[in-house]
Design a protein around this motif. Sequence first.
Motif: not given
Length: 187
Positions: A18-21, A27-28, A43-46, A76-77
């Motif tokens: 699974s993938v959550e963002a 974050l992923l 970490s997801v950059l702009p 993720v909550a």
Amino acid sequence: TTLSQIQVVEEIGSAPQSVEAPEAFPLLYIATEDTGAELVTFSVLPDGTVEDRRAFDLRAPYLPEDVEQRVRNIVVAPDGVTFAANVGNKRVQFYRMILDLDQRPQEIEKIGDPIAFGVRLSTMKWAPSGRYLIVTDVNAYESNLAMLTQRGGQVFSIQPPTETAPAQVIDQVRVGRFAEGVELSDD
């Protein structure tokens, strides 16, 4: 898009589940079946690129030795740091991600003990408030005969653990066969 246009950005591991963002942090969260790296974060950059791959062990010492420990999915909550892991399709474990000053993952803190319920858990979804977790259960064992004779799935409402109380099932309802997904409205 053609196959020649597709490129590998980052290696994640074997069998991503699974993938959550989360909206709260860039974050992923990716659940895998790799031993010792059941959770991988980026970490997801702009500009949408990713960096700072980190792998976290969601097995020992976080889970008891007697449970099937494959992490099936992670949700993720709304706060972006609390998350729940479906472990072995039979238990849910709650965690908190500890972030550094740059909001990058540093370590994981287990919250309470795993809660066991249902027959074969499937998908999970947090309520928009983050006060409870909805979990679907296909209510059948993984065999052809069990799947054919399955009478209907179940949906559970789970209250996450607090400092004074363990996680607990606060409600459950029978639903149609093969309860494989759930969506919640914001209201």
